[in-house]
Enzyme design. Structure first.
Site, PDB file in Angstrom:
ATOM      1  N   GLU A 120      26.944 -11.674 -18.677  1.00 51.74           N
ATOM      2  CA  GLU A 120      25.970 -10.581 -18.540  1.00 51.74           C
ATOM      3  C   GLU A 120      26.284  -9.422 -19.489  1.00 51.74           C
ATOM      4  OE1 GLU A 120      23.101 -10.362 -16.236  1.00 51.74           O
ATOM      5  OE2 GLU A 120      22.863  -8.972 -17.897  1.00 51.74           O
ATOM      6  N   LYS A 196      22.658 -10.669 -30.067  1.00 53.68           N
ATOM      7  CA  LYS A 196      22.123 -10.375 -28.722  1.00 53.68           C
ATOM      8  C   LYS A 196      20.708 -10.926 -28.550  1.00 53.68           C
ATOM      9  CE  LYS A 196      25.087  -6.331 -28.101  1.00 53.68           C
ATOM     10  NZ  LYS A 196      25.218  -4.898 -28.399  1.00 53.68           N
ATOM     11  N   GLY A 294      30.050   1.008 -24.376  1.00 54.34           N
ATOM     12  CA  GLY A 294      31.022   1.889 -23.729  1.00 54.34           C
ATOM     13  C   GLY A 294      31.822   1.133 -22.686  1.00 54.34           C
TER      14      GLY A 294
HETATM   15  N1  HSE Z   1      28.981  -2.500 -30.687  1.00 62.37           N
HETATM   16  C1  HSE Z   1      28.120  -2.776 -29.593  1.00 62.37           C
HETATM   17  C2  HSE Z   1      27.015  -1.741 -29.560  1.00 62.37           C
HETATM   18  C3  HSE Z   1      28.911  -2.772 -28.313  1.00 62.37           C
HETATM   19  O1  HSE Z   1      27.170  -0.710 -30.203  1.00 62.37           O
HETATM   20  O2  HSE Z   1      26.016  -1.955 -28.898  1.00 62.37           O
HETATM   21  C4  HSE Z   1      28.156  -3.294 -27.130  1.00 62.37           C
HETATM   22  O3  HSE Z   1      27.771  -4.629 -27.317  1.00 62.37           O
END
Ligand code: HSE
Length: 350
Positions: A120, A196, A294
């Site tokens: 998740e 993603k 974060g």
């Molecule tokens: N480097 C990623 C971002 C961290 O800034 O969204 C979270 O996946």
């Protein structure tokens, strides 16, 4: 008692400790972090004596039923996840690179061993979007997934606009705040968003889709302060948008900076927040919004997955098929563009 091991005690791994210490008893009064794998030592940490550099100690510990992989990368992280699943341990991770590259194999091995591989936290930081996409949209054909999936670039674009800061200065701040990848090029060049959207699109369309098959990936490196100012004059913002749009029976996937219209809900997504719009043919548009990066937000999503395996509510994944040649297409004819006053052409998101 449920014994778990955390692999990698960096931003997310140490956040998992924090979240479990704060709220773990909500779902499991007897959860115990038995081992922490890291090459570093943490002499002042309350769990200093649980830190080991020896993965076999974890693998061979039959009392450990859940392994939390927060190492990042696709080397040791993949090897250890595979070995843990083969040993009948659930694996929970925030590692989108590993999910993108090895998710097909790891989910299959998990199912063969009657355990779960859950991720998740790999998309959208603290936003629950993967479980809803897997479980709650079953009655829909997903027509479009579109969103701001990278906290670092959103943070940078926000501060370029509000304070006129230079991109490189804001990269440093995003790193200090624990938002950026170890190599922030993955954030800036759109690769993190690509990983993603490929994970989300794969789930939505019952296939395994690698980010390498996305035909168009552009980051924010070429976005200038002038572009942002000219967009702002029209009430718009510039945001890095990842999209997977169903075009007939094919899927158009892209990552690119867009001029976002004042009327769009994505227009108000600032700082390191993420927002993901999912449109189904029955439900219409559903919006997910929250902290996209974060330590604690991401760790909270990891702990949510731990809770799902500990309470038995997670089941091994349903099989998905390989992505057939030609399913992903380069361009969507309905893509809209806008030209700024300085002549630069951007994709337009309404
Ligand atoms: N480097 C990623 C971002 C961290 O800034 O969204 C979270 O996946």
């Amino acid at each position: 008692m449920t014994n778990i091991a955390i692999l990698g005690f960096g931003t997310v791994g140490s956040g998992v400790y924090e979240v479990l210490t704060r709220n773990g008893a909500n779902f499991c009064p007897d959860i115990n972090i038995k081992h922490i794998l890291d090459l570093r030592t943490f002499p002042d940490h309350p769990l200093a004596d649980r830190v080991t550099a020896d993965f076999d100690k974890i693998l061979n510990d039959k009392k450990v039923s859940v392994v939390v992989e927060t190492m990042g990368g696709t080397g040791a992280a993949y090897k250890f996840s595979l070995a843990a699943l083969q040993a009948g341990k659930h694996v929970v991770t925030s590692n989108k690179a590993c999910v993108d590259k090895y998710g097909e194999e790891l989910e299959r091995v998990a199912a063969e061993n009657g355990v779960c591989y859950l991720y998740e936290a790999s998309v959208g930081g603290g936003i629950p979007v993967i479980a809803p996409l897997k479980e709650c949209f079953a009655g829909d054909k997903i027509l479009r997934i579109a969103g701001i999936l990278n906290g670092t670039t959103n943070y940078i674009l926000t501060h370029m606009q509000t304070e006129g800061k230079a991109l490189q200065d804001m990269v440093k701040v995003a790193q200090e705040l624990g938002y950026a990848e170890a190599d922030p090029h993955a954030d800036l060049a759109g690769l993190d968003s690509a990983r993603k959207i490929s994970i989300l699109a794969g789930i939505a369309h019952g296939r395994y889709i690698s980010y390498e098959s996305i035909p168009y990936v552009e980051g924010i490196e070429e976005v200038t302060l002038q572009d942002i100012r000219l967009a702002a004059e029209m009430g718009c913002v510039i945001r890095l948008i990842a999209k997977a749009v169903l075009v007939g029976e094919k899927l158009s996937i892209s990552v690119a900076p867009h001029v976002v219209a004042a009327t769009s809900m994505l227009n108000s997504v600032c700082e390191a927040f993420n927002a993901i719009s999912v449109t189904g043919d029955c439900v219409g548009e559903v919006m997910f919004y929250g902290a996209g990066a974060g330590s604690l937000p991401t760790a909270a999503a990891v702990v949510g997955d731990i809770a799902r395996v500990v309470t038995g509510s997670a089941k091994p994944a349903m099989p998905r098929k390989a992505c057939e040649e030609g399913f992903i297409i380069a361009e969507n004819d309905e893509e809209k563009f806008i030209t700024l006053k300085n002549g630069k052409k951007y994709r337009y998101f309404e």
